[in-house]
Every structure is written in C-alpha cells, then in structure tokens.
Design a protein around this motif. Structure first.
Motif, short mmCIF file in Angstrom:
data_model
loop_
_atom_site.label_atom_id
_atom_site.label_comp_id
_atom_site.label_asym_id
_atom_site.label_seq_id
_atom_site.Cartn_x
_atom_site.Cartn_y
_atom_site.Cartn_z
N TYR A 54 0.79 -1.37 -0.12
CA TYR A 54 0.07 0.42 0.06
C TYR A 54 1.13 1.20 -0.34
O TYR A 54 1.75 1.05 0.94
CB TYR A 54 -1.25 -0.35 0.92
N ASN A 56 -0.16 5.03 0.56
CA ASN A 56 -1.50 6.10 0.92
C ASN A 56 -0.50 6.95 1.12
O ASN A 56 0.35 8.25 1.68
CB ASN A 56 -1.04 5.57 2.81
N ARG A 58 -2.77 9.80 1.06
CA ARG A 58 -4.41 10.59 1.62
C ARG A 58 -3.71 11.75 2.64
O ARG A 58 -5.19 12.46 3.17
CB ARG A 58 -5.25 9.93 2.16
N THR A 90 -3.47 4.97 -2.00
CA THR A 90 -5.07 5.30 -1.55
C THR A 90 -4.75 7.02 -1.61
O THR A 90 -3.68 6.94 -1.12
CB THR A 90 -4.87 4.94 0.43
N SER A 115 -7.48 4.06 -5.01
CA SER A 115 -9.53 3.84 -4.52
C SER A 115 -9.02 5.43 -3.79
O SER A 115 -8.26 5.93 -2.85
CB SER A 115 -9.39 2.92 -3.37
N TYR A 117 -9.94 7.62 -0.36
CA TYR A 117 -10.27 7.12 0.97
C TYR A 117 -11.32 7.56 1.90
O TYR A 117 -12.09 7.20 2.51
CB TYR A 117 -8.68 8.11 2.14
N TYR A 122 -9.70 0.03 2.91
CA TYR A 122 -8.65 -1.90 2.84
C TYR A 122 -8.40 -2.01 4.01
O TYR A 122 -8.51 -1.71 5.07
CB TYR A 122 -7.40 -1.07 1.91
#
Length: 392
Positions: A54, A56, A58, A90, A115, A117, A122
């Motif tokens: 992952y 991230n 966000r 994310t 995707s 958040y 997830y």
C-alpha cells in the motif's frame, strides 16, 4: 523520517504490519532529486514484501506534478520488476487531483489499483466490529510490534521452530512472526470464525503463506499435546475470567523444553502529561470496569505467578512502555479513542453507569488523546511480557 530541505516539509513512514508506505505533509519538490531519500526508503520497504503493498498519500495536503511523476514512475517500476507484487494507492479528496492522476496508473498495469480514502477502505484500515475488541487489537499490534520484534528473540523464539499463536484474533501478529522468524510451522487459533476469515484474507492479500488458521476454544483446544517449541498468547489471559484454564492448555501443547510467551496489561498504570490527574482517574476506573465483568486488565505484573502456578520454570519477565513517541503520535491517539468507544461506550452502559458518570469517564480518555498529540506532551501504555519453559 522527515525531509526539511524543500520549500515545504513532508514526512514518510512505513508500517510493516499493514505493508503500507505513507506520505504526510506538503510534497512540492523543485526536482526529482529532492525525493531521493524518500524513494530509497520506499524501495527498502517493499524489498521484503510480497502480495499487496500500500502506498498511502491521503495525508498529503499538497502535491505538485514533479512529486506525482516521480512516485508514479517508481510504482510502475515496482510492479513491472516484481511479478509477485501488486500496489494499491490510497488517495484523498483533500488533494482532489491526485485521485485522477494516480487512477491513470490502473490503465498501465492490472497490478495497480487506486481508491479514494473518503469512499473506499482497505484491509490495513478496516476493522471487524465483532465483540468490540477487534479495533483495539489491530491498532495495538501496530504499536507493540517494534518492541516485541526483538523481545521475542530474548524469550527464545528462533527461526525454524514450530509455533502456535493462541487467541490470534485477526491474525496480524501471526503474519509478522511468519515474516520475521520464518517458523517451520505456525498454527494460529481463535474462537471467532469471522476473525479467522479476515485473517486468512489479509494473509492472502499480503502474499503470506505457511500459517494454519484454526478455529477452537483456547481453554479446550483440539491440538495434540507436546508439539510446539514456542506458544504465544497476547493480551488475552486478562480477558478470561479463569485465565488458569488457558494456561493449562498452553502448557499442554508446548513441547518439554519449549516456552510459553504471554503479554498482558496493567491499565491503571497508563499515564499522560499534561492533564495527568484526569487520565489517572479514568484508567483506575477502567480496572474497576473490567473487574465488574470478571476480567482483569491489571494482570500484567501477576504474570510470573500465573506461569509458575501453571508449572512452568525459568520465568523471564520484563515490561515496556508504548508511547506517543513510537512513530506517529496519531496511532497512539487512535488506540485511546478505541478504548474510549468500547469502555466508556458499550461496557459502561452495560454496567449501568449514568450519563454523568460516563461523561467524566470519557474525559480522561480525551485528555489522554490531548497529551498524546500535544507537541510537548507524553502519553504511555505499559505492557508486561513473561515467558516460562516447560520442564523436560
């Protein structure tokens, strides 16, 4: 890790538990070279990962096109160079264009997914809601692993052993043991079918194999006697009204000469500054609340006595303090909020506490969060570790 040589400061962190590399702050480099340290850390993080990784973004508040191009190219390089790897990015609506930009990567590789958040979660963020304790267990593994990672070795865990993780919950600790210590066999047992289903999904998602997830009652396990070199049971004896029954079973399945390893808490010793009086009052009340339901969240320092009474010898015991300085303080704040939601919510209501009593109870948790996030604050949560050897 922090990078302060740019116009704006940004941070990056890696959570081994979730196989997640996160970026925080304002990411506005003038050239790709300014991101060399971060990209190197990303490459190092993914080196021992298989399955889903992952990324991230966000928590970024700004991200310019130089940063996007640098990370997009690196993500493509990762999946093109590793057939066993997929990457999930994310994003967040806070940096709205980042979703549109990163989504283009999905058209370039079927092993990249993206995707936002705000609309999709997830496995690393989603908690099972069964029993109320699952949110707590997930977060506390994140906080305790970097302590236990080395403590386990001091208590006798070695690569190639046959290992059992009893009361494994959603299985994240078993995954970390499998990755770090490579046991020849690892059985993870729990009484919750939905937790085990979740554990299997996460292990498959992360490409982790070799864990045998088993449904069973820890006080009456259908596992043969004398078969494991190392048996773990974390944060669980304190939940049972008769922990000695669990210890009998841990002793039984352990090989002669093998070790039983347990962790437990003494919640009244949680601390924080500022607002220490309010915090102390609330955690003293937590101990009373658990006692009302025939559970003992003060069991930690009693672990030695329990292990001796179970027939174990060569007792090794120590404690460590999880604090807001262990990585991102927000992680510590998140677990405190989980405690508040369960203890001052569901459990206090079932005990029959009044609205006024619950409000006072909640105040200490909220003050603990304040201490954890305060720039000059300190917040701590003590854990007791103990292990004993089964006589030969």
């Amino acid at each position: 890790m922090n990078a302060g040589n740019m116009t704006q400061v940004f941070d990056w962190t890696y959570n081994e538990n979730d196989q997640e590399f996160s970026l925080h702050g304002s990411l506005r480099p003038q050239c790709a070279g300014e991101l060399a340290g971060c990209i190197s850390a990303l490459e190092q993080s993914v080196r021992n990962v298989s399955g889903k990784f992952y990324v991230n973004v966000r928590r970024l508040v700004r991200m310019n096109n130089v940063a996007f191009q640098t990370f997009a190219c690196k993500i493509l390089d990762l999946v093109r160079g590793r057939s066993d790897l997929s990457v999930h990015v994310t994003t967040s609506s806070v940096v709205g264009w980042s979703t549109r930009k990163f989504a283009a990567l999905e058209t370039m590789s079927d092993r990249i997914t993206v995707s936002e958040y705000d609309s999709e979660f997830y496995p690393g963020q989603t908690f099972l809601e069964e029993g109320g304790f699952i949110p707590i267990l997930r977060t506390q593994t994140k906080l305790t692993w970097h302590h236990e990672q080395t403590i386990l070795g001091k208590h006798g865990l070695e690569p190639g052993m046959q290992v059992a993780d009893i009361c494994c919950g959603i299985g994240d600790f078993a995954v970390l043991m499998q990755k770090e210590y490579r046991p020849s066999r690892l059985v993870a047992l729990d009484h919750s079918r939905s937790s085990l289903e979740y554990a299997r999904k996460v292990a498959a998602d992360f490409g982790v194999s070799g864990i045998d997830y088993v449904f069973g009652d820890a006080s009456e396990m259908l596992l043969e006697s004398d078969q494991f070199d190392f048996v773990t049971c974390r944060h669980s004896l304190q939940v049972f009204d008769r922990p000695e029954l669990i210890l009998q079973e841990l002793f039984r399945i352990c090989k002669p000469g093998g070790r039983v390893y347990i962790t437990n808490e003494k919640n009244s010793h949680c601390l924080g500054e500022p607002r220490s009086d309010s915090i102390q009052r609330t955690y003293t009340e937590v101990a009373r609340l658990w006692a009302h339901f025939n559970m003992d969240i003060e069991l930690g320092p009693k672990s030695r006595r329990y292990l001796i009474d179970a027939g174990l010898e060569d007792i090794r015991m120590e404690s460590f303090m999880v604090t807001n300085q262990d990585g991102n303080p927000q992680d510590f704040a998140d677990i405190i909020r989980s405690w508040e939601n369960v203890y001052a919510g569901q459990m206090a209501v079932e005990r029959g506490d009044s609205a006024e009593e619950i409000e006072v109870f909640r105040k200490g948790f909220q003050d603990h969060v304040f201490a954890a996030l305060h720039p000059k604050g300190y917040a701590g949560w003590p854990i007791w570790v103990a292990s004993g050897r089964k006589p030969k």
